[in-house]
Design a protein around this motif. Structure first.
Motif, PDB file in Angstrom:
ATOM      1  N   GLU A  16      36.016 -26.605  19.627  1.00 48.65           N
ATOM      2  CA  GLU A  16      34.601 -26.314  19.851  1.00 48.65           C
ATOM      3  C   GLU A  16      34.153 -26.924  21.179  1.00 48.65           C
ATOM      4  OE1 GLU A  16      30.282 -27.031  17.632  1.00 48.65           O
ATOM      5  OE2 GLU A  16      32.167 -27.429  16.581  1.00 48.65           O
ATOM      6  N   ASN A  37      28.494 -29.377  23.632  1.00 47.27           N
ATOM      7  CA  ASN A  37      27.190 -28.927  24.111  1.00 47.27           C
ATOM      8  C   ASN A  37      26.125 -29.940  23.702  1.00 47.27           C
ATOM      9  OD1 ASN A  37      24.864 -27.651  24.875  1.00 47.27           O
ATOM     10  ND2 ASN A  37      25.065 -25.925  23.469  1.00 47.27           N
ATOM     11  N   THR A  74      22.600 -28.529  22.265  1.00 49.14           N
ATOM     12  CA  THR A  74      22.475 -27.701  21.076  1.00 49.14           C
ATOM     13  C   THR A  74      21.340 -28.193  20.179  1.00 49.14           C
ATOM     14  OG1 THR A  74      23.628 -26.803  19.156  1.00 49.14           O
ATOM     15  CG2 THR A  74      24.152 -29.070  19.775  1.00 49.14           C
ATOM     16  N   LEU A  75      20.718 -27.257  19.488  1.00 51.42           N
ATOM     17  CA  LEU A  75      19.690 -27.587  18.505  1.00 51.42           C
ATOM     18  C   LEU A  75      20.142 -27.189  17.100  1.00 51.42           C
ATOM     19  CD1 LEU A  75      16.460 -26.471  20.441  1.00 51.42           C
ATOM     20  CD2 LEU A  75      17.490 -28.749  20.330  1.00 51.42           C
ATOM     21  N   GLU A  76      21.430 -26.978  16.947  1.00 46.22           N
ATOM     22  CA  GLU A  76      21.974 -26.628  15.633  1.00 46.22           C
ATOM     23  C   GLU A  76      21.602 -27.697  14.610  1.00 46.22           C
ATOM     24  OE1 GLU A  76      23.583 -24.049  14.499  1.00 46.22           O
ATOM     25  OE2 GLU A  76      24.071 -22.948  16.339  1.00 46.22           O
ATOM     26  N   CYS A 131      14.591 -21.842  21.623  1.00 47.60           N
ATOM     27  CA  CYS A 131      15.079 -22.821  20.647  1.00 47.60           C
ATOM     28  C   CYS A 131      15.880 -22.143  19.542  1.00 47.60           C
ATOM     29  CB  CYS A 131      13.912 -23.605  20.057  1.00 47.60           C
ATOM     30  SG  CYS A 131      13.185 -24.827  21.167  1.00 47.60           S
ATOM     31  N   ARG A 168      17.650 -19.503  19.914  1.00 47.19           N
ATOM     32  CA  ARG A 168      18.936 -19.137  20.516  1.00 47.19           C
ATOM     33  C   ARG A 168      19.857 -20.337  20.661  1.00 47.19           C
ATOM     34  NH1 ARG A 168      16.399 -15.046  25.144  1.00 47.19           N
ATOM     35  NH2 ARG A 168      16.031 -13.287  23.715  1.00 47.19           N
ATOM     36  N   MET A 169      19.266 -21.523  20.678  1.00 47.22           N
ATOM     37  CA  MET A 169      20.059 -22.751  20.741  1.00 47.22           C
ATOM     38  C   MET A 169      20.400 -23.278  19.357  1.00 47.22           C
ATOM     39  SD  MET A 169      20.655 -23.223  23.891  1.00 47.22           S
ATOM     40  CE  MET A 169      21.333 -24.885  23.870  1.00 47.22           C
ATOM     41  N   GLY A 170      20.064 -22.492  18.323  1.00 49.02           N
ATOM     42  CA  GLY A 170      20.492 -22.823  16.969  1.00 49.02           C
ATOM     43  C   GLY A 170      19.453 -23.430  16.073  1.00 49.02           C
ATOM     44  N   SER A 217      16.583 -31.855  22.394  1.00 49.12           N
ATOM     45  CA  SER A 217      17.998 -32.052  22.086  1.00 49.12           C
ATOM     46  C   SER A 217      18.384 -33.521  22.170  1.00 49.12           C
ATOM     47  CB  SER A 217      18.869 -31.244  23.054  1.00 49.12           C
ATOM     48  OG  SER A 217      18.889 -31.868  24.339  1.00 49.12           O
TER      49      SER A 217
END
Length: 253
Positions: free
Chosen positions: A3, A6, A9-11, A32, A34-36, A231
């Motif tokens: 992986e 990143n 990421t906002l996953e 946001c 789109r950033m998870g 983030s």
């Protein structure tokens, strides 16, 4: 396959965005997602909120219509929202009035949505313990607070008040590792700016050529900075007031 790292990421994060029905708020909500992130989108116009929802990636987002100048709506929004990892206070209005023309209602018309509403919503979020420790609070302020322009006194004052409040909030929440930062954009092409251009009779299209980068900002420019502040990449950043101007610090019209 390994992986890719990143830090932006906002996953796994749930982010509330006020003013998500248009302009910068809409751009923040979409980017946001789109950033998870899972988004709690709120605004006054349900139809435009639905449009924002349709533009976002993912299918577990929440839409909560609310008017943040109404106390009951603020209370309901805070109670109805899930636990949050971040909040972006983007809702606001713009109004020009020469100082000699200012009336009490003009002050209330701007200060209530631009300053009182985010302060009172933030209070309810904290009171109901809806913001995780380690979370992030982002206020969309404005370069207008320190770059005066004719007729912009009340709007500039509302954003200046928001900046001062954010610095105090950053201190108060530091014990919970909750970060608080402000973004101060210069001129950004939103519906508010286009309406202001018409009302002021100003040639904003030509004025943007005075900027070093030869353009005003776009909502996505602000959204990208909001992603950074939400983030973990900005984990050592709090109490900051960030100018985002395309190099035009003194050119706010």
């Amino acid at each position: 396959m390994t992986e890719r790292f990143n830090p932006f990421t906002l996953e796994g994060k749930t982010i509330m965005v006020t003013g998500a029905s248009s302009g910068i708020g809409r751009a923040v909500a979409i980017m946001c997602s789109r950033m998870g992130a899972r988004i709690v989108a709120t605004g006054r116009n349900a139809e435009r909120l639905e449009e924002t929802l349709a533009m976002m990636e993912g299918d577990d987002h929440i839409m909560l219509r609310s008017d943040l100048t109404v106390a009951d709506d603020i209370a309901h929004l805070s109670e109805a929202c899930p636990m949050l990892n971040g909040i972006v206070h983007s809702a606001g209005v713009m109004s020009r009035r020469l100082s000699r023309q200012i009336e009490q209602e003009d002050i209330e018309e701007v200060m209530r949505p631009n300053f009182e509403a985010p302060v009172l919503l933030q209070k309810e979020i904290l009171k109901n313990k809806k913001l995780h420790p380690g979370g992030s609070v982002v206020f969309i302020a404005s370069r207008a607070a320190s770059a005066p322009s004719v007729g912009n006194g009340i709007y500039a004052a509302s954003k200046g008040a928001l900046i001062s409040y954010s610095k105090v909030l950053a201190l108060e929440l530091s014990g919970k590792k909750i970060r608080v930062n402000c973004i101060c954009p210069g001129m950004v092409w939103t519906d508010l700016i286009r309406r202001d251009s018409e009302q002021a009779g100003a040639d904003y299209t030509g004025a943007q050529n005075e900027y070093p980068l030869k353009r005003f900002g776009e909502p996505d420019d602000v959204a990208a900075l909001a992603v950074y502040l939400l983030s973990d990449a900005s984990g050592w950043m709090t109490g900051s007031i960030i100018d985002l101007t395309g190099g035009g610090e003194l050119l706010l019209k």
